[in-house]
Scaffold this motif. Structure first.
Motif, PDB file in Angstrom:
ATOM      1  N   MET A 127       0.795  -1.260  -0.151  1.00  0.00           N
ATOM      2  CA  MET A 127      -0.113   0.019  -0.025  1.00  0.00           C
ATOM      3  C   MET A 127       0.981   1.204  -0.140  1.00  0.00           C
ATOM      4  N   ILE A 128       0.861   2.336  -0.517  1.00  0.00           N
ATOM      5  CA  ILE A 128       0.633   3.299  -1.247  1.00  0.00           C
ATOM      6  C   ILE A 128       1.100   4.046   0.360  1.00  0.00           C
ATOM      7  N   ASP A 129       2.098   4.461   0.679  1.00  0.00           N
ATOM      8  CA  ASP A 129       2.459   5.347   1.996  1.00  0.00           C
ATOM      9  C   ASP A 129       3.150   7.115   2.183  1.00  0.00           C
ATOM     10  N   GLY A 130       2.881   7.595   3.521  1.00  0.00           N
ATOM     11  CA  GLY A 130       3.586   9.132   3.213  1.00  0.00           C
ATOM     12  C   GLY A 130       2.702   9.671   2.419  1.00  0.00           C
ATOM     13  N   VAL A 131       3.147  11.413   2.144  1.00  0.00           N
ATOM     14  CA  VAL A 131       3.429  11.417   1.081  1.00  0.00           C
ATOM     15  C   VAL A 131       3.464  12.102   0.148  1.00  0.00           C
ATOM     16  N   VAL A 132       1.481  11.326  -0.359  1.00  0.00           N
ATOM     17  CA  VAL A 132       2.100  11.612  -2.591  1.00  0.00           C
ATOM     18  C   VAL A 132       2.025  13.387  -2.743  1.00  0.00           C
ATOM     19  N   VAL A 133       2.633  13.847  -3.686  1.00  0.00           N
ATOM     20  CA  VAL A 133       2.625  14.817  -4.625  1.00  0.00           C
ATOM     21  C   VAL A 133       1.566  14.766  -5.408  1.00  0.00           C
ATOM     22  N   ALA A 134       1.125  15.591  -5.433  1.00  0.00           N
ATOM     23  CA  ALA A 134      -0.096  16.065  -6.405  1.00  0.00           C
ATOM     24  C   ALA A 134       0.658  16.878  -7.159  1.00  0.00           C
ATOM     25  N   ALA A 135       1.894  16.358  -8.455  1.00  0.00           N
ATOM     26  CA  ALA A 135       2.544  17.270  -9.097  1.00  0.00           C
ATOM     27  C   ALA A 135       2.242  17.921 -10.080  1.00  0.00           C
ATOM     28  N   LEU A 136       2.506  18.711 -10.848  1.00  0.00           N
ATOM     29  CA  LEU A 136       2.086  20.160 -11.184  1.00  0.00           C
ATOM     30  C   LEU A 136       2.771  19.318 -13.073  1.00  0.00           C
ATOM     31  N   THR A 137       1.550  20.001 -14.055  1.00  0.00           N
ATOM     32  CA  THR A 137       2.399  19.513 -15.232  1.00  0.00           C
ATOM     33  C   THR A 137       2.793  20.705 -15.498  1.00  0.00           C
ATOM     34  N   PRO A 138       4.203  20.711 -16.659  1.00  0.00           N
ATOM     35  CA  PRO A 138       5.252  22.188 -17.112  1.00  0.00           C
ATOM     36  C   PRO A 138       4.439  21.983 -18.021  1.00  0.00           C
ATOM     37  N   PHE A 139       4.456  23.366 -18.627  1.00  0.00           N
ATOM     38  CA  PHE A 139       3.769  24.668 -19.847  1.00  0.00           C
ATOM     39  C   PHE A 139       4.794  24.998 -20.156  1.00  0.00           C
ATOM     40  N   ASP A 140       5.269  25.020 -21.626  1.00  0.00           N
ATOM     41  CA  ASP A 140       6.044  26.212 -21.956  1.00  0.00           C
ATOM     42  C   ASP A 140       5.745  27.601 -21.987  1.00  0.00           C
ATOM     43  N   GLU A 141       6.117  28.492 -22.478  1.00  0.00           N
ATOM     44  CA  GLU A 141       5.940  29.723 -22.589  1.00  0.00           C
ATOM     45  C   GLU A 141       4.457  29.944 -23.647  1.00  0.00           C
ATOM     46  N   GLN A 142       4.564  29.011 -24.702  1.00  0.00           N
ATOM     47  CA  GLN A 142       3.621  29.274 -25.473  1.00  0.00           C
ATOM     48  C   GLN A 142       1.907  28.497 -25.189  1.00  0.00           C
TER      49      GLN A 142
END
Length: 269
Positions: A1-16
């Motif tokens: 099972m998963i434990d600890g802090v799971v990061v809700a990750a950001l998605t990278p987008f460029d300037e366009q």
């Protein structure tokens, strides 16, 4: 099972506004250096509602390659169209996801029987991967009743539930499942009471900016270290006020920490 802090990750987008996968490896290293328990890719914090299905799968693959098995990568595959959620589940597995999660079909409220059918279908799309129900009623428009979730307990690969709910009272009906399934609180405001009640896993959007803060807070709350909890909660409250859980504000705060994950497609300021 998963434990600890799971990061809700950001998605990278460029300037366009294009997906910018080259920014993912250094971002992953920054998160894992804080000893987080896993990453959730393509969730609400990851701006999935702005992304095509192809972009969502590309992001899952890029994160999985960067993580390289060091922690679990949970791919969010929820979609307004149930058939597309099933296709996303299969494609996410092929892209390297370790586990899956799906929010209910969103915008229009969905009746309990349809909710159950949806989750059964998405879980069955990849029966070899752990599947987690994603309950976020304020965003999806559908509130999953505890009884509806319990109706899914016979699903062979059901591994847990992510509860992005407003109050601890909405978490309490799931506490008896701790130790049997992965029960994850998705509200940073509930981290302390959830830890004190025996919770072992949380999903945090603010951990996408300051992962060490959330890891330290969760550990302090689990250990009953009151003074440390008070100090760390004060820091988290400042961060929550700054970011308001909005992707553009989270990305701006992350740049202040020395990690540039690019621009946001969702603008709140």
């Amino acid at each position: 099972m998963i434990d600890g802090v799971v990061v809700a990750a950001l998605t990278p987008f460029d300037e366009q506004g294009a997906l910018d996968a080259r920014r993912i490896p250094p971002y992953v290293d920054y998160l894992l250096d804080a000893s987080v328990g896993g990453l959730m890719v393509g969730g609400t914090t990851g701006e999935f509602v702005t992304m095509t299905s192809d972009e969502r799968i590309e992001a899952v693959g890029a994160f999985a390659r960067a993580v390289a098995g060091r922690v679990p990568v949970i791919a969010h595959v929820g979609h307004a169209a149930p058939a597309e959620a099933c296709r996303l589940a299969a494609r996410a597995a092929e892209a390297g996801a370790d586990a899956l999660t799906a929010i209910t079909p969103y915008f229009h409220p969905v009746q309990p029987a349809a909710v159950e059918a949806y989750f059964r279908d998405v879980a069955a799309a990849v029966p070899t991967l752990p599947f987690h129900v994603y309950n976020y009623p304020e965003a999806s428009g559908t509130r999953i009743a505890p009884a509806t979730f319990r109706g899914l307990l016979d699903v062979p690969n059901l591994a847990g539930v992510k509860l992005s709910v407003a109050t601890f009272a909405e978490v309490e009906p799931y506490l008896d499942l701790l130790g049997k399934l992965t029960v994850m609180s998705g509200n940073d405001a509930l981290i302390v009471p959830f830890a004190e009640a025996g919770g072992t896993a949380v999903v945090s959007g603010n951990a996408s900016v300051r992962p060490a803060l959330l890891v330290d807070l969760f550990a302090a709350a689990q250990g009953g270290h009151t003074a440390a909890v008070e100090r760390l909660v004060a820091e988290l409250d400042q961060l929550r006020e700054l970011t308001a859980a909005a992707p553009d504000r989270l990305k701006a705060a992350l740049r202040g920490s020395g990690v540039d994950i690019g621009e946001a497609r969702i603008r709140t300021v």
